[in-house]
Design a protein around this motif. Structure first.
Motif, PDB file in Angstrom:
ATOM      1  N   LEU A 126     -33.915 -25.354  64.366  1.00  0.00           N
ATOM      2  CA  LEU A 126     -33.591 -24.716  63.096  1.00  0.00           C
ATOM      3  C   LEU A 126     -32.405 -25.402  62.433  1.00  0.00           C
ATOM      4  CD1 LEU A 126     -33.981 -20.945  64.031  1.00  0.00           C
ATOM      5  CD2 LEU A 126     -35.580 -22.381  62.772  1.00  0.00           C
ATOM      6  N   HIS A 127     -32.133 -26.619  62.848  1.00  0.00           N
ATOM      7  CA  HIS A 127     -30.997 -27.381  62.315  1.00  0.00           C
ATOM      8  C   HIS A 127     -31.037 -27.372  60.784  1.00  0.00           C
ATOM      9  CE1 HIS A 127     -27.774 -30.261  62.352  1.00  0.00           C
ATOM     10  NE2 HIS A 127     -28.444 -30.995  61.489  1.00  0.00           N
ATOM     11  N   GLY A 128     -29.940 -26.989  60.159  1.00  0.00           N
ATOM     12  CA  GLY A 128     -29.862 -26.925  58.711  1.00  0.00           C
ATOM     13  C   GLY A 128     -30.146 -25.547  58.136  1.00  0.00           C
ATOM     14  N   ASN A 129     -30.690 -24.653  58.941  1.00  0.00           N
ATOM     15  CA  ASN A 129     -30.959 -23.291  58.505  1.00  0.00           C
ATOM     16  C   ASN A 129     -29.632 -22.528  58.454  1.00  0.00           C
ATOM     17  OD1 ASN A 129     -31.616 -20.366  58.910  1.00  0.00           O
ATOM     18  ND2 ASN A 129     -33.695 -21.170  58.895  1.00  0.00           N
ATOM     19  N   PRO A 130     -29.413 -21.680  57.454  1.00  0.00           N
ATOM     20  CA  PRO A 130     -28.153 -20.925  57.373  1.00  0.00           C
ATOM     21  C   PRO A 130     -27.857 -20.103  58.626  1.00  0.00           C
ATOM     22  CG  PRO A 130     -29.416 -20.639  55.352  1.00  0.00           C
ATOM     23  CD  PRO A 130     -30.287 -21.399  56.312  1.00  0.00           C
ATOM     24  N   LEU A 131     -28.871 -19.700  59.335  1.00  0.00           N
ATOM     25  CA  LEU A 131     -28.669 -18.944  60.575  1.00  0.00           C
ATOM     26  C   LEU A 131     -27.836 -19.738  61.580  1.00  0.00           C
ATOM     27  CD1 LEU A 131     -29.342 -16.488  62.366  1.00  0.00           C
ATOM     28  CD2 LEU A 131     -31.487 -17.599  62.938  1.00  0.00           C
ATOM     29  N   LEU A 133     -33.286 -10.901  61.667  1.00  0.00           N
ATOM     30  CA  LEU A 133     -33.891 -10.294  62.845  1.00  0.00           C
ATOM     31  C   LEU A 133     -35.403 -10.169  62.733  1.00  0.00           C
ATOM     32  CD1 LEU A 133     -33.383  -9.175  65.620  1.00  0.00           C
ATOM     33  CD2 LEU A 133     -32.912  -6.956  64.601  1.00  0.00           C
ATOM     34  N   SER A 134     -35.911  -9.750  61.600  1.00  0.00           N
ATOM     35  CA  SER A 134     -37.369  -9.584  61.469  1.00  0.00           C
ATOM     36  C   SER A 134     -38.080 -10.927  61.585  1.00  0.00           C
ATOM     37  CB  SER A 134     -37.730  -8.887  60.163  1.00  0.00           C
ATOM     38  OG  SER A 134     -37.365  -9.675  59.059  1.00  0.00           O
ATOM     39  N   SER A 135     -37.481 -11.984  61.051  1.00  0.00           N
ATOM     40  CA  SER A 135     -38.091 -13.317  61.162  1.00  0.00           C
ATOM     41  C   SER A 135     -38.090 -13.803  62.604  1.00  0.00           C
ATOM     42  CB  SER A 135     -37.339 -14.316  60.285  1.00  0.00           C
ATOM     43  OG  SER A 135     -37.437 -13.950  58.941  1.00  0.00           O
ATOM     44  N   VAL A 136     -36.993 -13.570  63.294  1.00  0.00           N
ATOM     45  CA  VAL A 136     -36.899 -13.999  64.693  1.00  0.00           C
ATOM     46  C   VAL A 136     -37.886 -13.202  65.543  1.00  0.00           C
ATOM     47  CG1 VAL A 136     -35.373 -14.103  66.710  1.00  0.00           C
ATOM     48  CG2 VAL A 136     -34.535 -14.817  64.467  1.00  0.00           C
ATOM     49  N   ASP A 186     -25.313 -21.433  61.151  1.00  0.00           N
ATOM     50  CA  ASP A 186     -23.881 -21.370  60.864  1.00  0.00           C
ATOM     51  C   ASP A 186     -23.200 -20.144  61.460  1.00  0.00           C
ATOM     52  OD1 ASP A 186     -24.142 -23.718  59.401  1.00  0.00           O
ATOM     53  OD2 ASP A 186     -24.508 -22.638  57.518  1.00  0.00           O
ATOM     54  N   GLU A 187     -23.982 -19.203  61.932  1.00  0.00           N
ATOM     55  CA  GLU A 187     -23.415 -18.001  62.540  1.00  0.00           C
ATOM     56  C   GLU A 187     -22.774 -18.357  63.888  1.00  0.00           C
ATOM     57  OE1 GLU A 187     -23.151 -15.142  61.121  1.00  0.00           O
ATOM     58  OE2 GLU A 187     -24.487 -15.491  59.424  1.00  0.00           O
ATOM     59  N   PRO A 188     -21.597 -17.813  64.184  1.00  0.00           N
ATOM     60  CA  PRO A 188     -20.888 -18.170  65.427  1.00  0.00           C
ATOM     61  C   PRO A 188     -21.666 -17.866  66.710  1.00  0.00           C
ATOM     62  CG  PRO A 188     -19.477 -16.870  63.978  1.00  0.00           C
ATOM     63  CD  PRO A 188     -20.833 -16.896  63.356  1.00  0.00           C
ATOM     64  N   THR A 189     -22.452 -16.820  66.711  1.00  0.00           N
ATOM     65  CA  THR A 189     -23.186 -16.456  67.931  1.00  0.00           C
ATOM     66  C   THR A 189     -24.685 -16.762  67.808  1.00  0.00           C
ATOM     67  OG1 THR A 189     -23.316 -14.188  67.125  1.00  0.00           O
ATOM     68  CG2 THR A 189     -21.553 -14.678  68.693  1.00  0.00           C
ATOM     69  N   TYR A 190     -25.009 -17.741  66.975  1.00  0.00           N
ATOM     70  CA  TYR A 190     -26.404 -18.110  66.719  1.00  0.00           C
ATOM     71  C   TYR A 190     -27.179 -18.408  67.998  1.00  0.00           C
ATOM     72  CZ  TYR A 190     -29.867 -21.838  65.936  1.00  0.00           C
ATOM     73  OH  TYR A 190     -30.971 -22.643  65.987  1.00  0.00           O
ATOM     74  N   ARG A 191     -26.645 -19.270  68.834  1.00  0.00           N
ATOM     75  CA  ARG A 191     -27.350 -19.684  70.050  1.00  0.00           C
ATOM     76  C   ARG A 191     -27.562 -18.487  70.987  1.00  0.00           C
ATOM     77  NH1 ARG A 191     -28.929 -24.383  71.998  1.00  0.00           N
ATOM     78  NH2 ARG A 191     -29.095 -24.566  74.240  1.00  0.00           N
ATOM     79  N   MET A 249     -24.701  -9.440  59.752  1.00  0.00           N
ATOM     80  CA  MET A 249     -24.890 -10.869  59.654  1.00  0.00           C
ATOM     81  C   MET A 249     -26.281 -11.281  60.094  1.00  0.00           C
ATOM     82  SD  MET A 249     -22.815 -12.694  62.736  1.00  0.00           S
ATOM     83  CE  MET A 249     -22.043 -11.484  63.751  1.00  0.00           C
ATOM     84  N   PHE A 250     -26.709 -10.893  61.284  1.00  0.00           N
ATOM     85  CA  PHE A 250     -28.019 -11.305  61.790  1.00  0.00           C
ATOM     86  C   PHE A 250     -29.145 -10.385  61.340  1.00  0.00           C
ATOM     87  CE2 PHE A 250     -25.437 -13.379  65.165  1.00  0.00           C
ATOM     88  CZ  PHE A 250     -25.889 -14.661  64.963  1.00  0.00           C
ATOM     89  N   ARG A 251     -28.804  -9.249  60.774  1.00  0.00           N
ATOM     90  CA  ARG A 251     -29.844  -8.278  60.412  1.00  0.00           C
ATOM     91  C   ARG A 251     -30.893  -8.852  59.476  1.00  0.00           C
ATOM     92  NH1 ARG A 251     -27.006  -2.389  60.185  1.00  0.00           N
ATOM     93  NH2 ARG A 251     -26.026  -2.630  62.197  1.00  0.00           N
ATOM     94  N   CYS A 252     -30.454  -9.686  58.549  1.00  0.00           N
ATOM     95  CA  CYS A 252     -31.416 -10.243  57.601  1.00  0.00           C
ATOM     96  C   CYS A 252     -32.362 -11.237  58.270  1.00  0.00           C
ATOM     97  CB  CYS A 252     -30.700 -10.882  56.418  1.00  0.00           C
ATOM     98  SG  CYS A 252     -29.543 -12.174  56.847  1.00  0.00           S
TER      99      CYS A 252
END
Length: 84
Positions: A23-28, A6-9, A30-35, A1-4
């Motif tokens: 990053l409000h509105g970014n698809p990231l 990770l390089s940007s982060v 929507d991930e449950p463990t985003y924060r 899920m986060f692998r795509c």
């Protein structure tokens, strides 16, 4: 899920003065463990999506990260037996 993502982060982590990020509105988002994910990979952040990153957020992030990387091991209480 986060692998795509990770390089940007990781690229964002190279910005030494980055303290606040929205990053409000970014698809990231929507991930449950985003924060938690962001708190681990951007340790200098003080605010994420207009909400302060607290010590509790950082502590949760550390436990989460340690559990998925295999570092975390629960501490077992030592039992003491009465001598006699």
């Amino acid at each position: 899920m986060f692998r795509c993502y990770l390089s940007s982060v990781k690229k964002l982590n190279k910005l030494p003065v980055l303290r606040r990020l929205a990053l409000h509105g970014n698809p990231l988002c929507d991930e449950p463990t985003y924060r938690t994910f962001m708190a681990i990979h951007l340790p200098r952040l003080t605010a994420l999506d207009f909400v302060r990153v607290s010590k509790v957020d950082r502590d949760k992030a550390k436990v989460w990260n340690d559990s998925i990387t295999g570092v975390w091991k629960p501490k077992l209480k030592e039992r003491t037996y009465g001598g006699g």
